[in-house]
Structure formats: C-alpha cells, structure tokens
Design an enzyme around this catalytic site. Structure first.
Site, PDB file in Angstrom:
ATOM      1  N   ASP A 185      47.001  13.846  38.710  1.00  0.00           N
ATOM      2  CA  ASP A 185      48.141  14.713  38.421  1.00  0.00           C
ATOM      3  C   ASP A 185      47.693  16.161  38.547  1.00  0.00           C
ATOM      4  OD1 ASP A 185      50.949  14.888  37.529  1.00  0.00           O
ATOM      5  OD2 ASP A 185      50.034  16.110  35.954  1.00  0.00           O
ATOM      6  N   ARG A 214      23.072   8.325  10.319  1.00  0.00           N
ATOM      7  CA  ARG A 214      22.872   9.750  10.073  1.00  0.00           C
ATOM      8  C   ARG A 214      23.811  10.259   8.991  1.00  0.00           C
ATOM      9  NH1 ARG A 214      23.780  10.608  15.298  1.00  0.00           N
ATOM     10  NH2 ARG A 214      24.622  12.673  14.901  1.00  0.00           N
ATOM     11  N   ASP A 224      37.679   6.831   1.370  1.00  0.00           N
ATOM     12  CA  ASP A 224      36.560   7.669   0.943  1.00  0.00           C
ATOM     13  C   ASP A 224      35.495   6.739   0.376  1.00  0.00           C
ATOM     14  OD1 ASP A 224      34.809   9.217  -0.503  1.00  0.00           O
ATOM     15  OD2 ASP A 224      36.352  10.592  -1.219  1.00  0.00           O
ATOM     16  N   PHE A 225      34.319   6.714   0.992  1.00  0.00           N
ATOM     17  CA  PHE A 225      33.343   5.707   0.543  1.00  0.00           C
ATOM     18  C   PHE A 225      32.767   5.994  -0.844  1.00  0.00           C
ATOM     19  CE2 PHE A 225      30.580   7.645   4.154  1.00  0.00           C
ATOM     20  CZ  PHE A 225      30.089   8.660   3.346  1.00  0.00           C
ATOM     21  N   ASP A 234      36.332   5.762   7.574  1.00  0.00           N
ATOM     22  CA  ASP A 234      36.106   7.212   7.435  1.00  0.00           C
ATOM     23  C   ASP A 234      37.309   7.844   6.744  1.00  0.00           C
ATOM     24  OD1 ASP A 234      34.942   9.781   7.743  1.00  0.00           O
ATOM     25  OD2 ASP A 234      33.963   9.097   9.569  1.00  0.00           O
TER      26      ASP A 234
HETATM   27  O1  LIG Z   1      48.634  23.836  46.939  1.00  0.00           O
HETATM   28  C1  LIG Z   1      49.136  22.740  46.661  1.00  0.00           C
HETATM   29  N1  LIG Z   1      49.393  22.383  45.388  1.00  0.00           N
HETATM   30  C2  LIG Z   1      49.922  21.188  45.068  1.00  0.00           C
HETATM   31  C3  LIG Z   1      50.250  20.275  46.047  1.00  0.00           C
HETATM   32  C4  LIG Z   1      50.870  18.946  45.748  1.00  0.00           C
HETATM   33  O2  LIG Z   1      51.621  19.017  44.556  1.00  0.00           O
HETATM   34  C5  LIG Z   1      51.807  17.694  44.063  1.00  0.00           C
HETATM   35  C6  LIG Z   1      51.584  17.747  42.564  1.00  0.00           C
HETATM   36  O3  LIG Z   1      52.388  16.797  41.946  1.00  0.00           O
HETATM   37  P1  LIG Z   1      51.844  15.486  41.223  1.00  0.00           P
HETATM   38  O4  LIG Z   1      50.456  15.673  40.804  1.00  0.00           O
HETATM   39  O5  LIG Z   1      52.816  15.132  40.184  1.00  0.00           O
HETATM   40  O6  LIG Z   1      51.834  14.406  42.365  1.00  0.00           O
HETATM   41  P2  LIG Z   1      53.040  13.787  43.187  1.00  0.00           P
HETATM   42  O7  LIG Z   1      53.134  14.439  44.518  1.00  0.00           O
HETATM   43  O8  LIG Z   1      54.289  13.767  42.379  1.00  0.00           O
HETATM   44  O9  LIG Z   1      52.533  12.336  43.436  1.00  0.00           O
HETATM   45  P3  LIG Z   1      52.238  11.181  42.352  1.00  0.00           P
HETATM   46  O10 LIG Z   1      52.872   9.955  42.883  1.00  0.00           O
HETATM   47  O11 LIG Z   1      50.751  11.079  42.296  1.00  0.00           O
HETATM   48  O12 LIG Z   1      52.806  11.598  41.017  1.00  0.00           O
HETATM   49  C7  LIG Z   1      50.777  16.824  44.756  1.00  0.00           C
HETATM   50  O13 LIG Z   1      51.430  16.000  45.703  1.00  0.00           O
HETATM   51  C8  LIG Z   1      49.905  17.816  45.479  1.00  0.00           C
HETATM   52  O14 LIG Z   1      49.365  17.291  46.657  1.00  0.00           O
HETATM   53  C9  LIG Z   1      49.997  20.631  47.377  1.00  0.00           C
HETATM   54  O15 LIG Z   1      50.253  19.859  48.315  1.00  0.00           O
HETATM   55  N2  LIG Z   1      49.426  21.858  47.637  1.00  0.00           N
END
Ligand SMILES: O=c1[nH]cc([C@@H]2O[C@H](COP(=O)(O)OP(=O)(O)OP(=O)(O)O)[C@@H](O)[C@H]2O)c(=O)[nH]1
Length: 686
Positions: free
Chosen positions: A88, A596, A580-581, A553
């Site tokens: 992501d 420890r 609490d022990f 803990d």
């Molecule tokens: O310079 C760039 N910055 C980002 C990107 C592209 O942006 C998307 C980011 O979105 P995400 O991580 O949610 O991914 P998705 O495309 O939605 O695919 P998923 O199925 O994995 O959720 C990502 O595609 C980057 O490549 C870019 O191209 N250039």
C-alpha cells in the site's frame, strides 16, 4: 548480482501478488519474480487516526490486503498459495495521509498541498507465508515499510490543471505518477524511486534475504581510537546553536575511526551480511548494550568518593567508559594509568587532588567529552542511522542538511560515532557500520532503538536525579528506582509503550537462549510473569509444541501488547492475562517464568513475589529465572545486560540460595548466550 538468489528463493513457490497496481506487477516481473495476480478486495478504510504514524497505516493496509487474498484463495481452493504479497502506497504531508484522489477536485486539493514542498511517500509491504493445516489456513506475516522524500517545484495553477486533465493522477497515491508526466513536477527525490512508484524492490529483497538467509552479523569491531572529539553537549544540534559550535575544534580533536578509501572495504550492507550468514540469530551486541547502559556504571561510580558529592561532580570509574574501544569490545578496563590529559589545562574544570586515592577520574564529562551513551541516544533520536542506511556514505554537511542540524556540531557527532565504532568514516563520507545497520536503524528486525529511546527518555533521568538514593546504598536505590519506575509507568501511556518497545527488542535477542537453556518439554503449561509483549512466550511455544503459555502482565501492558503481535502458528497456544503479580492470583501453570525481573525489585518485593510463586506452584512444577549474569561467582559486578534493570546481577550461588529459600529444589544454573544466567528449580512438596 545479489538480487537473483533472493528472488530465486521464491522460484518454486506459488506466489501471489495481491494488487491491481500495474506498476507493482511491472516492478516485480522486471526483477524476475514469477507470480499470479489476484487483486485484493480489502477496502482501504482503516481508521487513519487510530494509527500512531502514517507508515503504520500503510503497513496494516498492506497486511489486510494480502490476508484477504490468502483467506479468499484458501476458502475457494482449500489450498492457499505459498506466499502472498500485499502493498500500500500513501503520501504523507506531516500527519496527513493522502491516498488516490476520488475526482479531479480531490486531485487538485492534493497537488496544491504538495506544491513547492517536501513530502514523504511510504509504501507498506506485507509478505504472508501461508500453509494449510487440517483444512485451516495458517499464516506468518512479515511486514516492513520504506520512506522516500519527494520535493515538488513551485507549480502554477495552470500547470496543475493541465496535469490533472491529463488523467494521470487518478489512480495514484497523492495524485501524481512520478514515473510519467508527474516526474516533471518533482524537484528532487531522496530515497528509493521505485518506492514512490508503488513497490520498494530493494527493501523487499533485503526482507527476503532476512527471511531466507538469516543474518549472522559480526559483533562490534574494536575501533582504534585516539581521542573522542571534545564538545560541550550534543543535546541541541539545531542551527540556532550554531554560534556556539566550533567547526575547527573537531578537526583538532582528532577524528576517531577515520580511514582512507581503499584501506578497508565499505561496511557490508545488510543484504550482503544476510546472504553470507547461516545462523538466524544475531550474536549478542554486548558492546552496544554496554554503551547504552554505561551511564549507570558512571552514576554508581559517584558513590566511590565522598568528595565527588561535595563538589557535585559526576565521576567515571577509572578507565572504564573513557575508552570506547574497550567499551565496545565488551571489556572493562580497570587500573592502569588514567589519562587525565583531557582535563588538564582546561579552565573551570576542577581536579580533585585525591583522585588517585579514590581511584576515579575527575572531571565533568559534559564539559570535556560527551558521555558516549548520550552521543548514541542523540544520534538515534535524530534518526542519523536511518538517514545513513539508504543514503550513506554522506559527508557531514549533507547529513546536517538532511537532519536540519548545525553542520559543525553534526560533524562532531559523526566523529564521535565513528570513534565509537558505530559509523565508518572514509573520504566518501560517513556510513553505518554493521552493528549500526543491524541494531540502530529504527525499522530493523533486531533494532535496539527502543532501548536507546527508553534509556534516553527515562532511565538517564532516573539515574541523573537519584543521587540521594545512590548515596543510601544499593538496596534503597533499587527500591527507589522500582518505585519511580512504577509510578512513572502508571502515569504515562507513552512511557509504557517506550518501555515495551525497549523490552520487546531486548527480549528478541535473549528469548531463544532463555527458552532453550534447559529442556522444558516436561511442562504442559507455562506462565511468563511480566511477559510484556509475549516475545519469550512465543519462543517457548515455538520450542515446545505442546506447551500452552500465559503471558501475565499489568493491564496497561497487556492492553498495548496487541500492537506488537505478528501472528504465526504459535499464537493460538499463547494467551494474555492482565493482573498484578504482587496482588492478584497468579494464573495456574506447571512452570513459572521470570525473565529479567528479579533485578528490578528491592529485597522485600522480591521475596514477596517468590513466595507468591512458590504458593501457586504445584509440587513438581518449576520456576525458571533468567537474569543478567554476574561476571564471576560472587562478583556481582557485571555491567552487562543491566539495561532496563536497576539492580546488580546475582551470582549463580545467590540465585540457587534464593530459589531454595522459597521451596525450590534441584536448582540448576546455566549460562546462556554468554550474558544470561538461567536458573531452573523444581517445587518441592511442602
Ligand atoms: O508516483 C507514483 N505514485 C503512486 C503510484 C501508484 O499509486 C497507487 C497507490 O495506491 P495503492 O497502494 O492503494 O494501490 P492500488 O493501485 O490501489 O492497488 P492495490 O490493488 O494494491 O490496492 C499504486 O498503484 C502505485 O503504483 C504511481 O504509479 N506513481
């Protein structure tokens, strides 16, 4: 070519990329990876405010994307792929997270925010290893993130709209694609370019190397050290301080660790280290921990001489800690002529005439040498090792620019770090040594940043202000520290988290040694008292397949422990119980574990705890105690592994007597991992 063997490790596995991003597909297939694409259906709707940092959000989203695909494929085929990769990418401007724009206006809002400024691009990545057991899906998740800094030029409204109308921003985090037209908006990029595009390939390969060729780092090397550059303090490196800095001074003071290019090859990068090693567990970074912990020894040194209290000086015990080479090599240098030349001729530094008699070196280090632990803490706090991780070697001015610090002071800091063996210095600039790469980079698997952070933010202060308790003797000190610790911990959630991070990273280094010091397979259940984030519980569960483990803990700790869990097969045999022990009934178990813990408590509390365990333990049950090892029988002087503990290590005999006094027999003592003393006793029939 180092990447091939790492990628090749996935060659015979069924690998799935849980992403619809064409950029990710291209980056990975260009690297030679063979995989199927199954886009994730996970809705990117996690509550952003509930994450402490933008990257935590990206990592969690990546993980959820991958887990959704693993779960779905397993449900459909009753067979999961071997590996699912999720990612992501987000853009962060301060604490604000920007994802893909929903429409043109949204893209405009995003691009206007980025206009003329620097921002960070984070990609969180999750590598999920799957297996099916009895028709159930079992997963192990490895996760990481990468950060890249991008700066936009000042862009006109016209240009922004022209770019938006090209249609390019719509499926891209932050509303731009750096690899295409969006590249024209960008003034500079610091870090991994592919990370901005959507997948940090280099970090991914390092992660694979870590998973498939676990590292076996060299311990801290001995550094040749002539003198540590003199500075007033490293507390404040900001430009406003620049007037006080004397850039010429560091040049005169000598630069420890300096080498000409070619004298020695560059410090191996993590990937190389990983590829060359075979053992999955790093050797214990004794020297580094002593460096992080050294100030406690110095504070205890103050008790050596009554004069020190009169003049209010802090004293370093003779020879120790002035010599970083010895310090980092894990040696303690006692006796011998003390070099006090550093103190002579410095106006305003009183020299005690009874120094020899007292056996201490006089002088206030804060005016002469920076205390080595403080140098380390400051470097960690500034994220110096993170900056050098990807971008090193860097010259001092470049480091200062990246950290927004004063150039002169930064150079001094870098030189001291080099003298301490944490950095390498060549004509090309400063870079991390192996130990820094492994233990001081914040997102490393074996990072000890948590310990540095906690010692700096908390323990340093405790020791600095505890002159009174120190004067009153070890028992009282232990008590006072314990009480302060308790009080402070209960006061602040952040402090609790800091403590947990510190303990978590230390436990990662010691848990295996503790779990394997004795054969514990006769026990069906264990309870780790003060087990914190469950690292030792996990190791025990992994080592003993039928063992059920309870982590006991304080509620404020168990409440936060979820954030430290990383899933895995053992998890179902581990449970967390709050209590609490000292007050609450202890969970039932065949084996009680105190790792420890004992050193933290004054004698009255220690005996109370042991007697409570003794009452809960059934005859034939066990008590496993792990503590820092004293250097030799009866010596009780080791400065090692005291980190996070206030008291002094006990000798094996002291441990034996302690357990026997509380009804345990057959007490066996083992040295584990060089630095730990592990003790196992069996509860006698009352
Ligand atoms: O310079 C760039 N910055 C980002 C990107 C592209 O942006 C998307 C980011 O979105 P995400 O991580 O949610 O991914 P998705 O495309 O939605 O695919 P998923 O199925 O994995 O959720 C990502 O595609 C980057 O490549 C870019 O191209 N250039």
């Amino acid at each position: 070519m180092v990447l091939c063997p790492v990628i090749g490790k996935l060659q015979h596995k069924r690998v799935v990329l849980a992403s619809a991003s064409p950029r990710r597909q291209e980056i990975l297939s260009n690297a030679g990876l063979r995989f199927e694409v199954v886009p994730s259906r996970f809705k990117e709707k996690l509550h952003k405010a509930s994450f402490a940092t933008p990257y935590a959000y990206a990592v969690e989203t990546a993980k959820q994307k991958a887990l959704e695909v693993a779960g779905r494929m397993h449900q459909k085929d009753l067979r999961a792929p071997d590996v699912v990769i999720g990612a992501d990418t987000i853009v962060a401007v301060g604490a604000m997270i920007l994802e893909k724009p929903v429409d043109k206006q949204d893209a405009y809002r995003m691009l206007s925010r980025l206009n003329g400024k620097e921002h960070s691009v984070f990609t969180g990545v999750a590598i999920v290893h799957c297996c099916s057991k009895d028709g159930r899906l079992d997963t192990e998740v490895s996760e990481f993130y990468e950060e890249t800094t991008v700066k936009f030029s000042e862009l006109s409204e016209e240009l922004l709209w022209e770019y938006i109308n090209s249609g390019e921003p719509m499926d891209k985090a932050g509303g731009y694609g750096i690899q295409a037209l969006g590249g024209m908006l960008v003034e500079y990029v610091h870090g991994d370019f592919l990370n901005v595009v959507g997948f940090p390939l280099n970090h991914f390969c390092k992660e694979l190397a870590r998973l498939y060729y676990p590292p076996r780092p060299a311990d801290l090397r001995r550094v040749r050290h002539d003198s540590i550059p003199a500075v007033d303090t490293f507390e404040n490196l900001s430009d406003s301080e620049a007037g006080g800095a004397d850039p010429g001074q560091s040049a005169k003071g000598g630069r420890g660790g300096e080498q000409a290019d070619g004298d020695r090859s560059q410090a191996p990068r993590a990937l190389d280290a990983a590829l060359n090693g075979a053992d999955s567990r790093p050797r214990f970074p004794t020297g580094l921990l002593e460096l992080m912990d050294g100030f406690k020894a110095s504070k205890r040194g103050a008790t050596l001489c009554p004069k020190s209290r009169e003049v209010g000086l802090e004293c370093w015990p003779r020879g120790r800690l002035w010599d970083p080479a010895a310090l980092l090599a894990g040696q303690q240098v006692d006796g011998g002529p003390q070099d006090t030349s550093c103190l002579q001729g410095r106006p305003g530094l009183p020299m005690a005439d009874h120094a020899d008699q007292a056996g201490v070196c006089w002088g206030s280090w804060s005016k002469c040498h920076p205390p080595p632990p403080k140098v380390l803490f400051t470097a960690c706090k500034l994220k110096l090792f993170d900056v050098l991780k990807d971008q090193g070697p860097l010259q001092a001015v470049d480091v200062a620019r990246k950290l927004s610090t004063c150039a002169g002071r930064t150079e001094q800091l870098l030189d001291v770090c080099a003298a301490l063996g944490l950095l390498e210095k060549t004509r090309r600039g400063y870079s991390n040594t192996e130990v820094a790469t492994l233990h001081l980079v914040s997102d490393g698997e074996h990072s000890l940043q948590g310990v540095a952070e906690y010692n700096d933010a908390h323990v340093w202060g405790v020791f600095t202000r505890l002159g009174l308790a120190v004067r009153e003797g070890a028992e009282q000190t232990r008590g006072a520290l314990g009480a302060m610790e308790e009080e402070r911990l209960s006061q602040s959630r952040e402090l609790t988290l800091q403590f947990m991070r510190a303990k978590h990273s230390l436990s990662k280094l010691t848990a295996h040694h503790v779990a394997t010091a004795f054969d514990l397979s006769r026990f069906a259940s264990a309870c780790d008292l003060g087990g914190c984030t469950g690292i030792l519980a996990r190791e025990l569960a992994q080592e003993y397949p039928r063992l059920q483990v309870t982590v006991f803990d304080l509620p404020e700790v168990t409440e936060l422990s979820g954030g430290f869990q990383c899933g895995g097969r053992q998890t179902e045999r581990i449970r967390f119980v709050s209590g609490d022990f000292f007050k609450d009934s202890l969970p039932e178990a065949d084996l009680y574990v105190l790792s420890r813990m004992l050193q933290d408590w004054p004698d009255d509390k220690l005996h109370k705890l042991l007697s409570r365990i003794s009452s809960s333990c059934k005859p034939g049950g066990g008590l496993l105690v792990a503590e820092a090892a004293a250097e030799e029988e009866g010596a009780s002087q080791s400065p090692r592994l005291r980190t996070l503990s206030a008291g002094q290590p006990r000798s094996p005999d002291e441990h034996r007597r302690l357990l026997q006094r509380h009804g345990f027999q057959d007490v066996r003592v083992a040295r584990a991992g060089d630095l730990l003393c592990v003790v196992l006793g069996t509860r006698a029939a009352p």
